[in-house]
Design a protein around this motif. Structure first.
Motif, PDB file in Angstrom:
ATOM      1  N   VAL A 231      15.783  -7.120 -44.222  1.00 52.06           N
ATOM      2  CA  VAL A 231      14.921  -6.114 -44.868  1.00 52.06           C
ATOM      3  C   VAL A 231      13.454  -6.498 -44.673  1.00 52.06           C
ATOM      4  O   VAL A 231      13.138  -7.651 -44.380  1.00 52.06           O
ATOM      5  CB  VAL A 231      15.205  -6.027 -46.393  1.00 52.06           C
ATOM      6  N   THR A 232      12.584  -5.511 -44.884  1.00 52.63           N
ATOM      7  CA  THR A 232      11.143  -5.769 -44.871  1.00 52.63           C
ATOM      8  C   THR A 232      10.675  -5.876 -46.314  1.00 52.63           C
ATOM      9  O   THR A 232      11.050  -5.048 -47.157  1.00 52.63           O
ATOM     10  CB  THR A 232      10.411  -4.614 -44.147  1.00 52.63           C
ATOM     11  N   LEU A 233       9.889  -6.889 -46.603  1.00 55.41           N
ATOM     12  CA  LEU A 233       9.434  -7.108 -47.981  1.00 55.41           C
ATOM     13  C   LEU A 233       8.250  -6.200 -48.311  1.00 55.41           C
ATOM     14  O   LEU A 233       7.499  -5.800 -47.428  1.00 55.41           O
ATOM     15  CB  LEU A 233       9.054  -8.584 -48.166  1.00 55.41           C
ATOM     16  N   THR A 234       8.098  -5.890 -49.589  1.00 58.28           N
ATOM     17  CA  THR A 234       6.986  -5.026 -50.000  1.00 58.28           C
ATOM     18  C   THR A 234       5.702  -5.848 -50.165  1.00 58.28           C
ATOM     19  O   THR A 234       5.735  -7.072 -50.282  1.00 58.28           O
ATOM     20  CB  THR A 234       7.278  -4.363 -51.359  1.00 58.28           C
ATOM     21  N   LYS A 235       4.599  -5.117 -50.262  1.00 63.45           N
ATOM     22  CA  LYS A 235       3.289  -5.752 -50.480  1.00 63.45           C
ATOM     23  C   LYS A 235       3.297  -6.523 -51.802  1.00 63.45           C
ATOM     24  O   LYS A 235       2.774  -7.629 -51.914  1.00 63.45           O
ATOM     25  CB  LYS A 235       2.241  -4.642 -50.510  1.00 63.45           C
ATOM     26  N   THR A 236       3.948  -5.937 -52.825  1.00 64.11           N
ATOM     27  CA  THR A 236       4.010  -6.586 -54.147  1.00 64.11           C
ATOM     28  C   THR A 236       4.729  -7.931 -54.062  1.00 64.11           C
ATOM     29  O   THR A 236       4.295  -8.920 -54.651  1.00 64.11           O
ATOM     30  CB  THR A 236       4.756  -5.667 -55.144  1.00 64.11           C
ATOM     31  N   THR A 237       5.828  -7.957 -53.309  1.00 67.28           N
ATOM     32  CA  THR A 237       6.581  -9.215 -53.165  1.00 67.28           C
ATOM     33  C   THR A 237       5.785 -10.213 -52.339  1.00 67.28           C
ATOM     34  O   THR A 237       5.784 -11.419 -52.618  1.00 67.28           O
ATOM     35  CB  THR A 237       7.960  -8.928 -52.538  1.00 67.28           C
TER      36      THR A 237
ATOM     37  N   PRO B 235      12.501  -1.719 -53.777  1.00 71.40           N
ATOM     38  CA  PRO B 235      12.734  -0.326 -54.186  1.00 71.40           C
ATOM     39  C   PRO B 235      13.304   0.515 -53.048  1.00 71.40           C
ATOM     40  O   PRO B 235      12.904   0.365 -51.895  1.00 71.40           O
ATOM     41  CB  PRO B 235      11.333   0.141 -54.584  1.00 71.40           C
ATOM     42  N   LEU B 236      14.224   1.384 -53.430  1.00 73.64           N
ATOM     43  CA  LEU B 236      14.953   2.309 -52.548  1.00 73.64           C
ATOM     44  C   LEU B 236      16.129   1.653 -51.824  1.00 73.64           C
ATOM     45  O   LEU B 236      16.805   2.308 -51.035  1.00 73.64           O
ATOM     46  CB  LEU B 236      14.036   3.016 -51.533  1.00 73.64           C
ATOM     47  N   SER B 237      16.399   0.379 -52.107  1.00 75.28           N
ATOM     48  CA  SER B 237      17.611  -0.226 -51.541  1.00 75.28           C
ATOM     49  C   SER B 237      18.812   0.504 -52.134  1.00 75.28           C
ATOM     50  O   SER B 237      18.913   0.659 -53.352  1.00 75.28           O
ATOM     51  CB  SER B 237      17.723  -1.705 -51.928  1.00 75.28           C
ATOM     52  N   SER B 238      19.725   0.911 -51.254  1.00 73.07           N
ATOM     53  CA  SER B 238      20.911   1.612 -51.743  1.00 73.07           C
ATOM     54  C   SER B 238      21.759   0.689 -52.612  1.00 73.07           C
ATOM     55  O   SER B 238      21.869  -0.505 -52.332  1.00 73.07           O
ATOM     56  CB  SER B 238      21.736   2.071 -50.534  1.00 73.07           C
ATOM     57  N   PHE B 239      22.362   1.259 -53.644  1.00 73.67           N
ATOM     58  CA  PHE B 239      23.277   0.467 -54.468  1.00 73.67           C
ATOM     59  C   PHE B 239      24.539   0.112 -53.679  1.00 73.67           C
ATOM     60  O   PHE B 239      25.333  -0.691 -54.116  1.00 73.67           O
ATOM     61  CB  PHE B 239      23.646   1.222 -55.743  1.00 73.67           C
ATOM     62  N   ALA B 240      24.719   0.746 -52.529  1.00 71.76           N
ATOM     63  CA  ALA B 240      25.870   0.424 -51.673  1.00 71.76           C
ATOM     64  C   ALA B 240      25.488  -0.585 -50.587  1.00 71.76           C
ATOM     65  O   ALA B 240      26.321  -0.946 -49.771  1.00 71.76           O
ATOM     66  CB  ALA B 240      26.408   1.700 -51.020  1.00 71.76           C
ATOM     67  N   SER B 241      24.232  -1.045 -50.582  1.00 69.70           N
ATOM     68  CA  SER B 241      23.767  -1.903 -49.478  1.00 69.70           C
ATOM     69  C   SER B 241      24.511  -3.228 -49.423  1.00 69.70           C
ATOM     70  O   SER B 241      24.946  -3.759 -50.448  1.00 69.70           O
ATOM     71  CB  SER B 241      22.254  -2.141 -49.581  1.00 69.70           C
TER      72      SER B 241
ATOM     73  N   GLU C  31      17.264 -15.395 -47.588  1.00 68.69           N
ATOM     74  CA  GLU C  31      16.523 -16.362 -46.761  1.00 68.69           C
ATOM     75  C   GLU C  31      15.463 -15.590 -45.968  1.00 68.69           C
ATOM     76  O   GLU C  31      15.673 -14.423 -45.617  1.00 68.69           O
ATOM     77  CB  GLU C  31      17.485 -17.084 -45.807  1.00 68.69           C
ATOM     78  N   TYR C  32      14.350 -16.243 -45.721  1.00 65.63           N
ATOM     79  CA  TYR C  32      13.315 -15.605 -44.898  1.00 65.63           C
ATOM     80  C   TYR C  32      13.744 -15.542 -43.437  1.00 65.63           C
ATOM     81  O   TYR C  32      14.334 -16.500 -42.913  1.00 65.63           O
ATOM     82  CB  TYR C  32      12.012 -16.408 -44.974  1.00 65.63           C
ATOM     83  N   VAL C  33      13.431 -14.435 -42.782  1.00 70.15           N
ATOM     84  CA  VAL C  33      13.694 -14.314 -41.348  1.00 70.15           C
ATOM     85  C   VAL C  33      12.737 -15.245 -40.596  1.00 70.15           C
ATOM     86  O   VAL C  33      11.533 -15.279 -40.878  1.00 70.15           O
ATOM     87  CB  VAL C  33      13.517 -12.845 -40.870  1.00 70.15           C
ATOM     88  N   GLY C  34      13.316 -16.028 -39.687  1.00 72.50           N
ATOM     89  CA  GLY C  34      12.500 -16.935 -38.869  1.00 72.50           C
ATOM     90  C   GLY C  34      12.456 -18.354 -39.407  1.00 72.50           C
ATOM     91  O   GLY C  34      11.911 -19.241 -38.761  1.00 72.50           O
ATOM     92  N   PHE C  35      13.016 -18.579 -40.596  1.00 69.63           N
ATOM     93  CA  PHE C  35      12.976 -19.925 -41.181  1.00 69.63           C
ATOM     94  C   PHE C  35      14.368 -20.561 -41.158  1.00 69.63           C
ATOM     95  O   PHE C  35      15.346 -19.948 -41.579  1.00 69.63           O
ATOM     96  CB  PHE C  35      12.528 -19.863 -42.646  1.00 69.63           C
ATOM     97  N   ASP C  36      14.423 -21.824 -40.714  1.00 72.39           N
ATOM     98  CA  ASP C  36      15.654 -22.582 -40.920  1.00 72.39           C
ATOM     99  C   ASP C  36      15.378 -23.667 -41.961  1.00 72.39           C
ATOM    100  O   ASP C  36      14.269 -23.757 -42.498  1.00 72.39           O
ATOM    101  CB  ASP C  36      16.201 -23.145 -39.596  1.00 72.39           C
ATOM    102  N   GLY C  37      16.406 -24.479 -42.228  1.00 72.18           N
ATOM    103  CA  GLY C  37      16.303 -25.440 -43.332  1.00 72.18           C
ATOM    104  C   GLY C  37      15.228 -26.498 -43.176  1.00 72.18           C
ATOM    105  O   GLY C  37      14.882 -27.183 -44.139  1.00 72.18           O
TER     106      GLY C  37
ATOM    107  N   MET D 273       7.340 -11.440 -43.341  1.00 65.94           N
ATOM    108  CA  MET D 273       7.395 -10.095 -43.934  1.00 65.94           C
ATOM    109  C   MET D 273       8.830  -9.601 -44.034  1.00 65.94           C
ATOM    110  O   MET D 273       9.072  -8.530 -44.556  1.00 65.94           O
ATOM    111  CB  MET D 273       6.616  -9.100 -43.058  1.00 65.94           C
ATOM    112  N   ARG D 274       9.763 -10.401 -43.480  1.00 64.04           N
ATOM    113  CA  ARG D 274      11.163  -9.966 -43.487  1.00 64.04           C
ATOM    114  C   ARG D 274      12.048 -11.066 -44.041  1.00 64.04           C
ATOM    115  O   ARG D 274      11.705 -12.254 -43.994  1.00 64.04           O
ATOM    116  CB  ARG D 274      11.622  -9.578 -42.082  1.00 64.04           C
ATOM    117  N   ALA D 275      13.183 -10.637 -44.557  1.00 68.51           N
ATOM    118  CA  ALA D 275      14.159 -11.582 -45.092  1.00 68.51           C
ATOM    119  C   ALA D 275      15.553 -11.013 -44.879  1.00 68.51           C
ATOM    120  O   ALA D 275      15.710  -9.812 -44.636  1.00 68.51           O
ATOM    121  CB  ALA D 275      13.909 -11.801 -46.584  1.00 68.51           C
ATOM    122  N   VAL D 276      16.540 -11.897 -44.953  1.00 73.63           N
ATOM    123  CA  VAL D 276      17.939 -11.452 -44.985  1.00 73.63           C
ATOM    124  C   VAL D 276      18.375 -11.584 -46.430  1.00 73.63           C
ATOM    125  O   VAL D 276      18.141 -12.624 -47.060  1.00 73.63           O
ATOM    126  CB  VAL D 276      18.838 -12.329 -44.088  1.00 73.63           C
TER     127      VAL D 276
END
Ligand code: F6R
Length: 263
Positions: free
Chosen positions: A155-161, A144-150, A68-74, A177-180
């Protein structure tokens, strides 16, 4: 990993929907992990049609969405809660109280994310996790670079996303620019993974996900580490796979997929 290549986008969506429907039929009180995005829109339409015409029953299902995007509700039309209500939950007989989407407006995002994981555990974990793949190779919003243990976290989204998703907003500058997102480690704990990818714009990243080295630079390569991961593609998304013909042969002759040959 099982790779299923269908001739068209519509048939790939139908295959994805059939795998989900059979999961529900086999275990009516299953816990589904769900995804949003353009790839899923028509796949959900097919599930709705199965509910209306064949009585596919969601009444005992529980669901947990990836992100879900940070800052957005339903109430926000670009929120993923809104997407899920619009494309699926409002159109089938699922009990909305059993549907979960990460909380993007919690004062304490970390605490809300930990609570989300606890709720998943309390349901006995996810039986089938539906996934799409982004241009960065993300699953959920694991860039990219998210740990496989995460685990589930903000998180902060990339420019590509940002470039991939901002055209979906009436005003592209409104895209957060952020999401959970569930973490890669969270996703890998689902009993089964189902990734659906269609169209030629996914061909490069799909080939890396399936045939490339496992790397946190491409979160979707984590599927190679899962003992029951299924990838459903259309011909366009499969175009750059070196082993394409082998995967088709295996699917056709594998008794585990016998019931799916005429989809
Ligand atoms: C959505 C999600 C994302 C998307 C991916 C592909 O909940 O987790 O990983 O699945 O960005 O999006 P589309 O289908 O729009 O290409």
């Amino acid at each position: 990993m099982d790779v299923i290549i269908m001739p068209t986008k519509a048939m790939a969506e139908k295959m994805g929907a059939a795998i989900i429907a059979n999961t529900i039929k086999a275990k009516p009180d299953c816990t589904l992990g769900l995804a949003t995005g353009r790839t899923m829109e028509h796949l959900y339409d097919i599930l709705v049609e199965m509910h209306q015409k064949e009585g596919l029953d969601f009444s005992l299902c529980r669901s947990f969405n990836l992100d879900e995007y940070v800052g957005f509700d339903g109430s926000n039309v670009n929120s993923y809660r809104y997407f899920m209500n619009h494309f699926l939950f409002d159109r089938v007989n699922i009990d909305k109280r059993n549907t979960h989407v990460p909380n993007g407006v919690a004062e304490d995002l970390a605490a809300a994310a930990a609570d989300y994981e606890e709720q998943m555990d309390a349901c006995g974990g996810v039986d089938l996790q539906l996934l799409g793949i982004g241009r960065t190779g993300h699953i959920g919003f694991n860039e990219p670079l998210s740990s496989f243990a995460s685990r589930t976290r903000a998180v902060t989204l990339t420019k590509t996303t940002y470039e991939q998703n901002s055209p979906l907003f009436e005003n592209p500058a409104d895209m957060p620019m952020r999401a959970v997102t569930m973490g890669v480690g969270t996703i890998l704990e689902a009993k089964r993974l189902l990734l659906v990818a269609t169209s030629s714009e996914k061909a490069d990243i799909v080939a890396k996900m399936i045939e490339g080295p496992v790397s946190s630079m491409i979160s979707a390569t984590a599927l190679q580490l899962h003992e029951d991961a299924v990838v459903v593609l259309d011909e366009d998304a499969a175009a750059k796979l070196a082993g394409k013909e082998e995967y088709k042969w295996s699917f056709k002759h594998d008794p585990r997929w016998a019931a799916y040959q005429n989809i």
